[in-house]
Scaffold this motif. Sequence first.
Motif, short mmCIF file in Angstrom:
data_model
loop_
_atom_site.label_atom_id
_atom_site.label_comp_id
_atom_site.label_asym_id
_atom_site.label_seq_id
_atom_site.Cartn_x
_atom_site.Cartn_y
_atom_site.Cartn_z
N MET A 243 36.68 41.20 50.34
CA MET A 243 35.23 41.43 50.18
C MET A 243 34.93 42.88 49.85
O MET A 243 34.00 43.18 49.09
CB MET A 243 34.49 41.01 51.45
CG MET A 243 34.23 39.52 51.55
SD MET A 243 33.06 39.16 52.88
CE MET A 243 31.63 40.08 52.33
N LEU A 244 35.70 43.80 50.43
CA LEU A 244 35.50 45.22 50.09
C LEU A 244 35.73 45.45 48.60
O LEU A 244 34.99 46.21 47.96
CB LEU A 244 36.47 46.10 50.90
CG LEU A 244 36.05 46.50 52.31
CD1 LEU A 244 37.16 47.29 52.98
CD2 LEU A 244 34.75 47.31 52.29
N HIS A 245 36.75 44.80 48.06
CA HIS A 245 37.01 44.91 46.62
C HIS A 245 35.84 44.36 45.82
O HIS A 245 35.37 45.01 44.85
CB HIS A 245 38.28 44.15 46.25
CG HIS A 245 38.52 44.06 44.77
ND1 HIS A 245 38.89 45.15 44.00
CD2 HIS A 245 38.41 43.01 43.90
CE1 HIS A 245 39.01 44.78 42.73
NE2 HIS A 245 38.72 43.49 42.66
N GLU A 246 35.35 43.20 46.20
CA GLU A 246 34.22 42.60 45.49
C GLU A 246 32.98 43.49 45.56
O GLU A 246 32.28 43.70 44.57
CB GLU A 246 33.92 41.23 46.09
CG GLU A 246 32.81 40.47 45.37
CD GLU A 246 32.51 39.13 46.01
OE1 GLU A 246 31.57 38.45 45.54
OE2 GLU A 246 33.19 38.76 47.00
N SER A 247 32.74 44.05 46.76
CA SER A 247 31.58 44.93 46.94
C SER A 247 31.69 46.19 46.08
O SER A 247 30.70 46.66 45.51
CB SER A 247 31.46 45.31 48.42
OG SER A 247 30.39 46.20 48.63
N TRP A 248 32.92 46.74 45.99
CA TRP A 248 33.12 47.94 45.16
C TRP A 248 32.85 47.64 43.69
O TRP A 248 32.27 48.45 42.96
CB TRP A 248 34.53 48.47 45.36
CG TRP A 248 34.93 49.60 44.45
CD1 TRP A 248 36.00 49.64 43.61
CD2 TRP A 248 34.26 50.86 44.29
NE1 TRP A 248 36.05 50.84 42.94
CE2 TRP A 248 34.99 51.61 43.34
CE3 TRP A 248 33.12 51.43 44.85
CZ2 TRP A 248 34.63 52.89 42.93
CZ3 TRP A 248 32.75 52.71 44.45
CH2 TRP A 248 33.50 53.42 43.51
N MET A 249 33.20 46.44 43.24
CA MET A 249 32.93 46.06 41.86
C MET A 249 31.42 46.00 41.60
O MET A 249 30.94 46.39 40.54
CB MET A 249 33.57 44.70 41.55
CG MET A 249 35.10 44.69 41.57
SD MET A 249 35.83 45.81 40.34
CE MET A 249 36.32 47.20 41.39
N TYR A 250 30.67 45.53 42.59
CA TYR A 250 29.21 45.50 42.45
C TYR A 250 28.63 46.92 42.52
O TYR A 250 27.74 47.28 41.75
CB TYR A 250 28.58 44.63 43.54
CG TYR A 250 28.55 43.16 43.22
CD1 TYR A 250 27.64 42.65 42.31
CD2 TYR A 250 29.43 42.27 43.84
CE1 TYR A 250 27.60 41.29 42.01
CE2 TYR A 250 29.42 40.92 43.55
CZ TYR A 250 28.50 40.43 42.63
OH TYR A 250 28.47 39.10 42.34
N LYS A 251 29.13 47.71 43.45
CA LYS A 251 28.57 49.05 43.63
C LYS A 251 28.74 49.90 42.38
O LYS A 251 27.86 50.68 42.01
CB LYS A 251 29.25 49.74 44.83
CG LYS A 251 28.71 51.15 45.11
CD LYS A 251 29.32 51.74 46.36
CE LYS A 251 28.78 53.15 46.59
NZ LYS A 251 29.29 53.74 47.84
N ARG A 252 29.86 49.73 41.69
CA ARG A 252 30.12 50.48 40.47
C ARG A 252 29.04 50.26 39.41
O ARG A 252 28.83 51.11 38.54
CB ARG A 252 31.48 50.07 39.89
CG ARG A 252 32.69 50.53 40.66
CD ARG A 252 33.92 49.72 40.28
NE ARG A 252 34.06 49.60 38.84
CZ ARG A 252 34.73 50.44 38.06
NH1 ARG A 252 35.36 51.46 38.64
NH2 ARG A 252 34.81 50.27 36.78
N ARG A 253 28.38 49.11 39.49
CA ARG A 253 27.38 48.76 38.49
C ARG A 253 25.99 49.35 38.78
O ARG A 253 25.09 49.23 37.95
CB ARG A 253 27.28 47.23 38.38
CG ARG A 253 28.54 46.60 37.81
CD ARG A 253 28.71 45.12 38.19
NE ARG A 253 27.58 44.30 37.78
CZ ARG A 253 27.54 42.98 37.97
NH1 ARG A 253 28.56 42.37 38.58
NH2 ARG A 253 26.48 42.29 37.58
N LEU A 254 25.82 49.95 39.96
CA LEU A 254 24.50 50.45 40.34
C LEU A 254 24.12 51.73 39.60
O LEU A 254 22.95 52.03 39.44
CB LEU A 254 24.44 50.69 41.85
CG LEU A 254 24.64 49.46 42.74
CD1 LEU A 254 24.55 49.85 44.21
CD2 LEU A 254 23.62 48.37 42.42
#
Length: 327
Positions: A243-254
């Motif tokens: 989940m941390l990996h998935e969250s980092w992928m989303y955060k990069r898009r902010l």
Amino acid sequence: MIISRTPFRVSFFGGGTDYPAWYREHGGAVLSTTINKFTYITCRWLPPFFPHKYRVAYSKVEDVRSPEEIVHPAINAVLSAYECDNGVELHSDADLPARSGLGSSSAFLVGLLHAMEALLGKRASPMWLAKEAIRFEQGVLAEHVGSQDQVAAAFGGLNVIHFGRDDNITVQPVVIRKSRKKALSDHLMLFFTGFSRSASEVAQVQIKNIANRVEELHTMRGMVDDALDILTSETDICTFGEMLHESWMYKRRLSNRITTDRIDDIYTTARSTGAIGGKLLGAGGGGFFLLFVPPEKQPAVKDALKKLLCVPFELENSGSQIIYFDE
């Protein structure tokens, strides 16, 4: 003499939903923990034998007659607000560098407020410290920062922090078995990227882009609940890392300022040698990278990232404390 000790924090999920521009419309929540790395504030009444009335020592030393002359913005604002009749001497020390993604600015401000209240013989509750630090950072200093760091530093521990549309803040301690908490801690590694940044400058771009990232932020908010379910169940702890990996992928898009080619290279190397997931802590742009790595694979990751400083740490529960008080 007073000494306050205030912890730094590691944020896992929900970052970005703690900005007032977001939670006043949608509500927000973050899952975070404090760690056993601290900022220390020492203060005392300054004896009346010096030409200056205030002495403050951090990375530089300032001897001034009035708080308005102090260059350090946070110290200037707080000492100006207290309007003390007596002179004040203040020293700041920390276990880790500032501007590194661990909430150091907020921890400093919480610790400073705590020490000043103690110097005046007052008891400060964690919620008062958190809200007062938020008021100073966002209102007085006009910094583009969220509201999670101040709460984490004041309360300490592993918590879900909820932010209401009415600015109400609630702190929900995560109740898990000691063995489960140890398993989480044993899978975490912290690496310093070697460069720092201004969280306010990075966050300013992200805040302006909130209206275009509604879907991502709702998803990241939902991950707080999912991560809490993982920690409080028998689910494989490695799911937390995924989940941390998935969250980092989303955060990069902010925002286009959250990551860099250098940071991406660090993460790619870590993943290729055993890390399941991870994230850059704080607003982005530099500072510390948190990695979730099975213990048996940590030597390989550490060797692959040997040019970076690996900082061992443990989770802590105390929050901001007055650790020395002598009238």
